[in-house]
Design a protein around this motif. Structure first.
Motif, PDB file in Angstrom:
ATOM      1  N   SER A 208       0.833  -1.207   0.000  1.00 22.62           N
ATOM      2  CA  SER A 208       0.000   0.000   0.000  1.00 22.62           C
ATOM      3  C   SER A 208       0.865   1.254   0.000  1.00 22.62           C
ATOM      4  O   SER A 208       0.555   2.239  -0.687  1.00 22.62           O
ATOM      5  N   LEU A 209       1.957   1.241   0.760  1.00 24.40           N
ATOM      6  CA  LEU A 209       2.877   2.383   0.786  1.00 24.40           C
ATOM      7  C   LEU A 209       3.631   2.498  -0.533  1.00 24.40           C
ATOM      8  O   LEU A 209       3.847   3.593  -1.053  1.00 24.40           O
ATOM      9  N   LEU A 210       4.023   1.345  -1.066  1.00 23.38           N
ATOM     10  CA  LEU A 210       4.754   1.347  -2.338  1.00 23.38           C
ATOM     11  C   LEU A 210       3.894   1.940  -3.450  1.00 23.38           C
ATOM     12  O   LEU A 210       4.344   2.808  -4.203  1.00 23.38           O
ATOM     13  N   ASN A 211       2.655   1.515  -3.526  1.00 21.39           N
ATOM     14  CA  ASN A 211       1.787   1.966  -4.606  1.00 21.39           C
ATOM     15  C   ASN A 211       1.478   3.458  -4.508  1.00 21.39           C
ATOM     16  O   ASN A 211       1.431   4.163  -5.516  1.00 21.39           O
ATOM     17  N   SER A 212       1.289   3.951  -3.274  1.00 18.20           N
ATOM     18  CA  SER A 212       0.949   5.361  -3.093  1.00 18.20           C
ATOM     19  C   SER A 212       2.063   6.283  -3.572  1.00 18.20           C
ATOM     20  O   SER A 212       1.797   7.405  -4.016  1.00 18.20           O
ATOM     21  N   GLY A 213       3.304   5.823  -3.499  1.00 17.31           N
ATOM     22  CA  GLY A 213       4.422   6.683  -3.882  1.00 17.31           C
ATOM     23  C   GLY A 213       5.032   6.360  -5.223  1.00 17.31           C
ATOM     24  O   GLY A 213       6.043   6.945  -5.606  1.00 17.31           O
ATOM     25  N   LEU A 214       4.402   5.435  -5.956  1.00 15.81           N
ATOM     26  CA  LEU A 214       5.005   4.943  -7.189  1.00 15.81           C
ATOM     27  C   LEU A 214       5.170   6.033  -8.238  1.00 15.81           C
ATOM     28  O   LEU A 214       6.212   6.139  -8.889  1.00 15.81           O
ATOM     29  N   LEU A 215       4.150   6.860  -8.418  1.00 16.81           N
ATOM     30  CA  LEU A 215       4.232   7.954  -9.390  1.00 16.81           C
ATOM     31  C   LEU A 215       4.162   9.316  -8.697  1.00 16.81           C
ATOM     32  O   LEU A 215       3.664  10.282  -9.258  1.00 16.81           O
ATOM     33  N   SER A 216       4.703   9.370  -7.484  1.00 10.74           N
ATOM     34  CA  SER A 216       4.738  10.638  -6.753  1.00 10.74           C
ATOM     35  C   SER A 216       5.931  11.462  -7.210  1.00 10.74           C
ATOM     36  O   SER A 216       6.797  10.994  -7.960  1.00 10.74           O
ATOM     37  N   VAL A 217       5.989  12.720  -6.769  1.00  8.65           N
ATOM     38  CA  VAL A 217       7.160  13.559  -7.062  1.00  8.65           C
ATOM     39  C   VAL A 217       8.370  12.921  -6.376  1.00  8.65           C
ATOM     40  O   VAL A 217       8.334  12.658  -5.169  1.00  8.65           O
ATOM     41  N   PRO A 218       9.450  12.617  -7.115  1.00 11.56           N
ATOM     42  CA  PRO A 218      10.584  11.859  -6.550  1.00 11.56           C
ATOM     43  C   PRO A 218      11.474  12.685  -5.621  1.00 11.56           C
ATOM     44  O   PRO A 218      12.649  12.925  -5.896  1.00 11.56           O
ATOM     45  N   ILE A 219      10.894  13.133  -4.495  1.00 14.26           N
ATOM     46  CA  ILE A 219      11.657  13.846  -3.465  1.00 14.26           C
ATOM     47  C   ILE A 219      11.952  12.847  -2.359  1.00 14.26           C
ATOM     48  O   ILE A 219      11.047  12.401  -1.650  1.00 14.26           O
ATOM     49  N   ASP A 220      13.226  12.502  -2.223  1.00 14.93           N
ATOM     50  CA  ASP A 220      13.614  11.414  -1.318  1.00 14.93           C
ATOM     51  C   ASP A 220      14.015  11.946   0.058  1.00 14.93           C
ATOM     52  O   ASP A 220      15.169  11.845   0.474  1.00 14.93           O
ATOM     53  N   ALA A 229       7.787   4.756  -0.358  1.00  9.63           N
ATOM     54  CA  ALA A 229       7.702   3.753  -1.419  1.00  9.63           C
ATOM     55  C   ALA A 229       9.035   3.039  -1.603  1.00  9.63           C
ATOM     56  O   ALA A 229       9.076   1.810  -1.778  1.00  9.63           O
ATOM     57  N   LYS A 230      10.132   3.787  -1.585  1.00 10.16           N
ATOM     58  CA  LYS A 230      11.467   3.170  -1.734  1.00 10.16           C
ATOM     59  C   LYS A 230      11.741   2.187  -0.604  1.00 10.16           C
ATOM     60  O   LYS A 230      12.224   1.069  -0.833  1.00 10.16           O
ATOM     61  N   LYS A 231      11.463   2.600   0.623  1.00 10.37           N
ATOM     62  CA  LYS A 231      11.704   1.717   1.771  1.00 10.37           C
ATOM     63  C   LYS A 231      10.824   0.471   1.695  1.00 10.37           C
ATOM     64  O   LYS A 231      11.267  -0.637   2.016  1.00 10.37           O
ATOM     65  N   SER A 232       9.580   0.662   1.268  1.00 11.81           N
ATOM     66  CA  SER A 232       8.666  -0.476   1.154  1.00 11.81           C
ATOM     67  C   SER A 232       9.135  -1.453   0.081  1.00 11.81           C
ATOM     68  O   SER A 232       9.060  -2.672   0.257  1.00 11.81           O
ATOM     69  N   GLY A 233       9.629  -0.909  -1.039  1.00  8.63           N
ATOM     70  CA  GLY A 233      10.164  -1.771  -2.088  1.00  8.63           C
ATOM     71  C   GLY A 233      11.314  -2.626  -1.580  1.00  8.63           C
ATOM     72  O   GLY A 233      11.392  -3.828  -1.881  1.00  8.63           O
ATOM     73  N   GLN A 234      12.193  -2.024  -0.783  1.00  2.00           N
ATOM     74  CA  GLN A 234      13.322  -2.775  -0.230  1.00  2.00           C
ATOM     75  C   GLN A 234      12.841  -3.853   0.737  1.00  2.00           C
ATOM     76  O   GLN A 234      13.325  -4.991   0.712  1.00  2.00           O
ATOM     77  N   THR A 235      11.851  -3.519   1.562  1.00  2.00           N
ATOM     78  CA  THR A 235      11.304  -4.492   2.517  1.00  2.00           C
ATOM     79  C   THR A 235      10.697  -5.692   1.795  1.00  2.00           C
ATOM     80  O   THR A 235      10.929  -6.854   2.166  1.00  2.00           O
ATOM     81  N   ILE A 236       9.936  -5.412   0.750  1.00  2.00           N
ATOM     82  CA  ILE A 236       9.290  -6.495  -0.011  1.00  2.00           C
ATOM     83  C   ILE A 236      10.333  -7.385  -0.666  1.00  2.00           C
ATOM     84  O   ILE A 236      10.227  -8.627  -0.636  1.00  2.00           O
ATOM     85  N   ARG A 237      11.358  -6.772  -1.270  1.00  5.39           N
ATOM     86  CA  ARG A 237      12.411  -7.584  -1.926  1.00  5.39           C
ATOM     87  C   ARG A 237      13.116  -8.484  -0.922  1.00  5.39           C
ATOM     88  O   ARG A 237      13.442  -9.644  -1.226  1.00  5.39           O
ATOM     89  N   GLU A 238      13.375  -7.967   0.281  1.00  7.08           N
ATOM     90  CA  GLU A 238      14.048  -8.786   1.306  1.00  7.08           C
ATOM     91  C   GLU A 238      13.182  -9.975   1.708  1.00  7.08           C
ATOM     92  O   GLU A 238      13.693 -11.096   1.895  1.00  7.08           O
ATOM     93  N   GLU A 239      11.876  -9.739   1.848  1.00  3.68           N
ATOM     94  CA  GLU A 239      10.965 -10.839   2.187  1.00  3.68           C
ATOM     95  C   GLU A 239      10.949 -11.888   1.075  1.00  3.68           C
ATOM     96  O   GLU A 239      10.944 -13.096   1.334  1.00  3.68           O
TER      97      GLU A 239
END
Length: 482
Positions: A208-220, A229-239
């Protein structure tokens, strides 16, 4: 001869001069080709902020229509996600892009999307297009007709379990969240053979967090949608890496019980050079597939429920069709492939729902060569964008476009390249038939249990980036007496 020489020389000089002028004219014209009309907006950000803001309000179509009216109904130029972007409009634009995949355009996604979905530690030596082609190398085995037929009983069993757990004995449910539970659990089972509810929930939460930030303004920065979204992507890949390593051990031990699911297909597949994919490559590809199940298919289900609850006469026809199938089954008998083929009117309802509330707004491509379209020049390296909003509500293709009318999809249905929720051409969504099964099995189990009514008749819809009911689509349930 010498008599004519004074007259010939000026003619030769005039001819050479004319040739030079014409040559310079064409060189100048080629150096300044006719680009599509439009504007690029602010430096760097271009028109991205307006594109995202309108999208969140569910007004993507306004971004398109405003520019087609001002510039061209065929194509216009803008700047999105830091790139020169050419937006193709109408059925002709869709046909052109879909028909020229891997010839003049190839798959492309904004860098912000890649930073969310892909690991920075995994070197990317290939383009988005070649990665998409690789994906299609092993998906056919998983999505071929024989495999799909076997999934129907599993889908029905899991749908029954879902309704017994979350819907039965309730007077009201929030469909948007529950549809995600259903589609994601099904994907975990069929893609990864993961069935433990706690494990499924652990995988689902970050999406849900990943999807919400997928096409957001890329301010990290911490707290931004893109950072989450970036952190969620990393968490999912680790799982997923943990799941992949466990499966590799099972394959090495040659356990007879090892499932022949999508994960196993990916672990055993090799490219043209005989190379196996590494763990992170597999994890990245599974993230994309799970994202589709978590978001696009569940969104489609939610809006089918929304329209069935809104239009009683449509619901009655769907209920009649589904009950004829239910009454033909023996007690305890699960749905099968032949039953799905009988759900013709129900599928027309699903298609009309996706026309009015498409789960995906379109996709991007990159020009791999210079080309011309509708009299305009598109340079190599520029990005292109097609969108459902240029055709789905066009009255030329769909008269009275805001009216919900499943009969549009009966007989021959809409004209080619006008109804494109799954894209088209070689890049058409390979999971289209899989999604059809998921949705129809869900509808069957729902309508044979309940009548439906919307708790909030005019619930606001926002886009993140798929259409999202702001209150979760609460539906009042009225169980059938029998």
């Amino acid at each position: 001869m010498e008599v004519f020489l004074p007259y010939v020389l000026p003619l030769v000089v005039l001819l050479l001069t004319s040739v030079s002028i014409i040559s310079l004219f064409f060189k100048k014209k080629l150096a300044n080709p006719k680009l599509p009309p439009g504007k690029t907006g602010w430096p760097i950000v271009g028109e991205t902020l307006e594109y995202i803001a309108l999208g969140k309000r569910g007004e993507h179509d306004k971004f398109i229509s405003k520019r087609t009216q001002k510039y061209s109904s065929d194509v216009f130029r803008t700047s999105l996600f830091g790139e020169n972007m050419v937006v193709f409009c109408g059925a002709a634009g869709n046909k052109f892009l879909f028909s020229n995949e891997n010839r003049i355009v190839t798959s492309w996604w904004p860098n912000s999307v890649k930073k969310v979905l892909l690991s920075p530690s995994n070197p990317k030596e290939t383009s988005s297009g070649s990665e998409a082609k690789k994906m299609r190398g092993f998906l056919p085995e998983f999505l071929k007709a024989e495999a799909l037929q076997k999934y129907v009983p599993t889908m029905d069993r899991m749908a029954q379990s879902h309704f017994e757990k979350y819907w039965d004995n309730n007077t009201e449910v929030k469909v948007f969240g529950l549809s995600k539970k259903y589609t994601f659990a099904l994907a975990c089972k069929l893609f990864l053979s993961v069935e433990d509810p706690d494990h499924v929930s652990k995988l689902a939460y970050p999406f849900s967090l990943l999807n919400s930030g997928l096409l957001s303004v890329p301010i990290d920065f911490p707290g931004t949608a893109f950072n989450h979204a970036k952190k969620s992507g990393q968490t999912i890949r680790e799982e997923l890496i943990a799941v992949i390593r466990k499966r590799k051990m099972q394959l090495l031990e040659k356990r007879e019980s090892t499932e022949r699911d999508l994960l196993t297909c990916m672990l055993l597949s090799v490219d043209g050079d005989g190379r196996f994919m590494n763990e992170m490559e597999i994890a990245e590809k599974i993230v994309g597939l799970l994202l589709a199940s978590h978001d696009t298919t569940s969104t489609s289900i939610s809006f089918v429920v929304n329209f069935l609850a809104e239009y009683g006469h449509i619901y009655d026809e769907v209920h009649k069709e589904q009950m004829e199938i239910a009454m033909s089954k023996r007690p305890g008998e699960l749905l099968n492939w032949d039953d799905i083929q009988k759900m013709k009117y129900s599928w027309s309802v699903v298609c009309e729902s996706m026309r009015l509330a498409p789960p995906s707004q379109g996709a991007f491509r990159e020009a791999i060569t210079d080309f011309t379209y509708a009299g305009f020049f598109v340079p190599k390296g520029w990005k292109t964008h097609w969108t459902v909003h240029s055709t789905h509500k066009d009255p030329k293709h769909f008269p009275d476009p805001e009216r919900f009318d499943p009969s549009r999809f009966e007989g021959k249905g809409p004209a080619p390249f006008t109804f494109v929720p799954f894209g088209g051409g070689p890049r058409m969504c390979p999971g289209k038939e899989f999604a059809r099964l998921e949705i129809l099995v869900f509808v069957h189990n729902m309508v044979k249990r309940f009548n439906l009514r919307k708790a909030i008749p005019d619930e606001q819809i926002t886009y993140r980036p798929s259409p999202t009911p702001v209150h979760g689509l609460p539906i009042l349930l009225h169980p059938h007496e029998n």
